[in-house]
Design an enzyme around this catalytic site. Structure first.
Site, PDB file in Angstrom:
ATOM      1  N   ALA A  25      16.520   2.994 -25.130  1.00 10.61           N
ATOM      2  CA  ALA A  25      16.424   3.141 -26.589  1.00 10.61           C
ATOM      3  C   ALA A  25      17.007   4.480 -26.988  1.00 10.61           C
ATOM      4  O   ALA A  25      17.012   5.435 -26.202  1.00 10.61           O
ATOM      5  CB  ALA A  25      14.973   3.039 -27.055  1.00 10.61           C
ATOM      6  N   GLY A  27      17.066   6.951 -30.646  1.00 13.58           N
ATOM      7  CA  GLY A  27      16.732   7.165 -32.048  1.00 13.58           C
ATOM      8  C   GLY A  27      17.299   8.482 -32.525  1.00 13.58           C
ATOM      9  O   GLY A  27      18.065   9.146 -31.815  1.00 13.58           O
ATOM     10  N   GLY A  28      16.907   8.878 -33.726  1.00 15.15           N
ATOM     11  CA  GLY A  28      17.442  10.098 -34.309  1.00 15.15           C
ATOM     12  C   GLY A  28      16.884  11.357 -33.694  1.00 15.15           C
ATOM     13  O   GLY A  28      17.500  12.413 -33.780  1.00 15.15           O
ATOM     14  N   MET A  29      15.677  11.295 -33.100  1.00 14.25           N
ATOM     15  CA  MET A  29      15.056  12.480 -32.539  1.00 14.25           C
ATOM     16  C   MET A  29      15.055  12.493 -31.017  1.00 14.25           C
ATOM     17  O   MET A  29      14.922  13.545 -30.412  1.00 14.25           O
ATOM     18  CB  MET A  29      13.619  12.615 -33.051  1.00 14.25           C
ATOM     19  CG  MET A  29      13.529  13.057 -34.491  1.00 14.25           C
ATOM     20  SD  MET A  29      11.836  13.425 -34.987  1.00 14.25           S
ATOM     21  CE  MET A  29      11.284  11.792 -35.421  1.00 14.25           C
ATOM     22  N   ALA A  30      15.161  11.321 -30.402  1.00 18.18           N
ATOM     23  CA  ALA A  30      15.037  11.265 -28.945  1.00 18.18           C
ATOM     24  C   ALA A  30      15.678   9.995 -28.415  1.00 18.18           C
ATOM     25  O   ALA A  30      15.922   9.047 -29.159  1.00 18.18           O
ATOM     26  CB  ALA A  30      13.563  11.313 -28.535  1.00 18.18           C
ATOM     27  N   VAL A  32      15.071   7.227 -25.089  1.00 14.39           N
ATOM     28  CA  VAL A  32      14.061   6.800 -24.124  1.00 14.39           C
ATOM     29  C   VAL A  32      14.767   6.171 -22.927  1.00 14.39           C
ATOM     30  O   VAL A  32      15.676   5.356 -23.091  1.00 14.39           O
ATOM     31  CB  VAL A  32      13.075   5.799 -24.755  1.00 14.39           C
ATOM     32  CG1 VAL A  32      11.988   5.420 -23.752  1.00 14.39           C
ATOM     33  CG2 VAL A  32      12.443   6.396 -25.998  1.00 14.39           C
ATOM     34  N   LYS A  47      10.962  10.111 -22.466  1.00 13.78           N
ATOM     35  CA  LYS A  47      11.565  10.385 -23.772  1.00 13.78           C
ATOM     36  C   LYS A  47      12.182  11.772 -23.726  1.00 13.78           C
ATOM     37  O   LYS A  47      11.481  12.768 -23.476  1.00 13.78           O
ATOM     38  CB  LYS A  47      10.505  10.300 -24.871  1.00 13.78           C
ATOM     39  CG  LYS A  47      11.028  10.712 -26.236  1.00 13.78           C
ATOM     40  CD  LYS A  47      10.005  10.457 -27.334  1.00 13.78           C
ATOM     41  CE  LYS A  47       9.934   8.990 -27.619  1.00 13.78           C
ATOM     42  NZ  LYS A  47       9.124   8.686 -28.817  1.00 13.78           N
ATOM     43  N   ASP A 141       3.134   8.765 -38.610  1.00 16.58           N
ATOM     44  CA  ASP A 141       4.319   7.903 -38.694  1.00 16.58           C
ATOM     45  C   ASP A 141       3.970   6.503 -38.178  1.00 16.58           C
ATOM     46  O   ASP A 141       4.645   5.957 -37.307  1.00 16.58           O
ATOM     47  CB  ASP A 141       5.475   8.511 -37.892  1.00 16.58           C
ATOM     48  CG  ASP A 141       6.821   7.899 -38.289  1.00 16.58           C
ATOM     49  OD1 ASP A 141       7.795   8.052 -37.522  1.00 16.58           O
ATOM     50  OD2 ASP A 141       6.909   7.258 -39.352  1.00 16.58           O
TER      51      ASP A 141
END
Length: 647
Positions: A25, A27-30, A32, A47, A141
């Protein structure tokens, strides 16, 4: 695309421990990754924070603190955090690997869910959040992307504390809001504050979406959705889908109230309400509802199991998927509806252009001054209360030579955090100068001294010399420790505790005579002889069953000494002509049932067995063990009669 060709972390062994197998995976911050913990030989999810965050020392410090808090949170509905660390420029989190799919995947495939099924997903989510709230953690969140459904049907929540860690970054100063806009509470939008009631609001929105198949608010931009969260009340699900029960409408309405004070106080309070609603809902789906179970079997890790998309900088207003975590300016949100006139926007843009031009001019003058002063000096950065490894790396990145000194005990600064620096923060030094960082060794700890067998006065002296204080003093009977001497301490001997903390003492009250009245003669005699007493028996006529101890001398609870004489008075039964109550009642006599022999069993098991057989139970504590040493009466007794057990 083969991630081994595009992602340099794949194939790398993080921190010499986690061999990264593949990326699952991003995403914008991390991102995985699936990894193998080579030390424990287990599969984990790792992560890895993106470099824009990992290079921010404020984020790293907060990230480490949040990881510690979440790692201490042990709950079956929370994805367990195993480890946290840094490897060069990589800041990572090692977590439980959860094969399955996200709740978002289920919604995409299924659409809205039947009411009971929706609650059976929300209830474990609330249980996880409730445990976090009781531990002082707020998720911030909550959304379907952060809810995982495992292959065996369990529900797990991920990404506790990550949003809070992002708040520490240099990207998120005043006027920035963080979260997923479709689930963001009004107070998060307007003030950037979040507590347990903000998580409750997000669960209410998620329950609305599970019941209706869509979120309550839609808009062309995230700002238009945020505006509605602040100014509109969330509609009840039955306004969208007509066959929703009133109890579900009330649950969603309470959770999504715009005023936090009128919502359930935390996830546990909402959990109680959700369980009650689930209890009263019909078990058979109503007409028109989808009855198929949530398909989770056979799934692999979702495309974004820990999805954390974001807007990376203030001023970037390009729309992003509504369900991604966002970092977005709060300015201009509440002054007018987002669909209003654009003239003010254009005017503000021109104002910002002029202001930006002025700033460039000022910066140019400052740069010229620096250039002519040769840029020789720099200031020591403020590294206090940062992790020593992270602080050393950050200072070296700024060109300093860093020496780590000997750690010192400190009651206020956690272990391995920077206690002080030399020179102190803000001091002007030559570029490339040497600075010394002193780490904290945490609070000073000392072992609890051995004081068993000492008098209370001597024990107090020994504990004081060890740097500790005596707390509560209690007494207990003992046949091995003389009266007035210490039996044990709490905490136990040898356990390391903070200096100046308290130690509780248990003092011997000496040997006390056990109370064996109402016990059967053979049981009482055997018990007392095993304790070292000399037993003498007297018999007398009495209306109690034959063989029952009806008196003793010395009395139970009195002080005695080992080897003392004890005289028991035992019933030989009533005189002639006496009849037991059930002997003249044929029905009751027919109702006699066998009394289970529960001697030497665990007390709780014995109670359960006797109650299951139809008897009432009374207990008496003789020696403080959890095993039954005596039982009266035995044989057959009327159903519902009382059985006494000693332990």
């Amino acid at each position: 695309m083969d991630t081994t060709l595009t992602d340099p972390i794949v194939g790398h062994v993080l921190d010499g421990r986690y061999r990264v197998e593949s990326r699952i995976a991003r995403g914008g911050m991390a991102s995985v990754y699936l990894a193998l913990d080579v030390r424990l030989d287990r599969t984990v999810a790792v992560k890895v924070m993106h470099h824009t965050l990992a290079e921010d020392p404020q984020f790293v410090r907060r990230f480490i603190g949040e990881a510690r808090s979440v790692a201490s949170l042990s709950h079956p509905n929370v994805v367990q955090v195993f480890d946290q660390g840094t490897d060069g420029k990589h800041v990572y989190l090692s977590m439980e690997y959860v094969p399955g799919r996200t709740l978002r995947d289920v919604l995409r495939k299924r659409g809205r869910l039947p009411a009971r099924e929706a609650l059976e997903i929300v209830i474990p989510v609330l249980a996880a959040l409730g445990a976090a709230h009781q531990a002082g953690l707020v998720h911030r969140d909550v959304k379907p992307e952060n809810v995982l459904l495992t292959d065996d049907g369990r529900v797990k929540v991920v990404d506790f504390g990550l949003a809070r860690a992002v708040e520490a970054t240099n990207q998120t100063k005043t006027g920035i809001m963080i979260g997923t806009i479709g689930y963001m509470s009004p107070e998060q939008v307007t003030a950037g504050v979040a507590d347990s009631r903000s998580d409750v609001y997000a669960v209410g929105i998620m329950l609305f979406e599970l019941l209706t198949g869509r979120q309550p608010y839609e808009g062309d931009t995230p700002m238009s959705v945020a505006y509605r969260h602040v100014h509109d009340s969330v509609p009840v699900p039955s306004a969208v889908v007509g066959d929703i029960a009133p109890q579900l409408d009330a649950l969603v309405a309470a959770a999504t109230d715009r005023d936090p004070a009128r919502r359930p106080s935390d996830a546990t309070a909402m959990l109680v309400a959700a369980v009650e609603v689930h209890r009263v809902l019909p078990k058979t789906p109503k007409a028109g509802q989808h009855a198929a179970p949530v398909p989770v079997s056979g799934a692999t890790m979702p495309a974004q199991p820990y999805s954390t998309g974001q807007y990376l900088a203030p001023g970037h207003h390009t729309p992003a998927p509504a369900n991604h975590t966002m970092i977005q300016p709060r300015t201009d949100l509440l002054t007018a509806p987002p669909d209003g006139p654009r003239r003010g926007v254009l005017k503000r843009r021109s104002t910002w252009f002029i202001a930006g031009l002025a700033l460039l001019m000022v910066a140019g003058v400052a740069l010229t001054g620096w250039w002519f002063s040769q840029g020789r000096y720099t200031k020591v950065p403020d590294l206090l209360n940062q992790n020593i490894t992270v602080a050393k790396h950050a200072a070296e990145q700024q060109g300093f030579i860093v020496t780590v000194g000997k750690a010192r005990f400190d009651d206020r600064v956690e272990k391995d955090m920077v206690l002080e620096s030399d020179p102190v923060a803000g001091t002007e030094v030559d570029k490339g100068a040497r600075i010394t960082l002193i780490p904290s060794a945490g609070p000073e700890t000392v072992p609890v001294p051995k004081v068993q067998g000492l008098s209370e006065a001597d024990a107090r002296e020994a504990i004081g010399k060890a740097g500790l204080n005596v707390g509560r003093v209690s007494k207990t009977a003992s046949d091995t420790v003389a009266r007035g001497l210490i039996v044990k301490t709490s905490p136990d001997v040898g356990k390391r505790v903070r200096k100046n903390s308290t130690v509780n003492l248990v003092v011997s009250a000496g040997l006390l005579m056990p109370d064996v009245t109402q016990m059967l003669r053979d049981q009482a005699e055997q018990f007392l002889r095993e304790k070292g007493f000399n037993v003498q028996i007297d018999e007398t006529a009495d209306d109690t069953p034959p063989g029952t101890v009806i008196a003793q001398d010395p009395a139970g609870g009195s002080e005695t000494v080992a080897g003392a004489n004890v005289r028991l008075t035992v019933s030989r039964g009533p005189d002639q002509g006496f009849h037991w109550p059930w002997e003249n009642n044929g029905d009751q006599q027919a109702n006699l049932i066998d009394v289970p022999d529960v001697r030497f069993k665990a007390v709780q098991d014995a109670q359960n067995e006797l109650k299951a057989a139809g008897f009432k139970v009374k207990t008496r504590n003789l020696v403080g063990t959890q095993r039954v040493v005596g039982e009266q009466p035995l044989g057959q007794q009327p159903a519902g009669s009382t059985i006494m057990i000693w332990h």
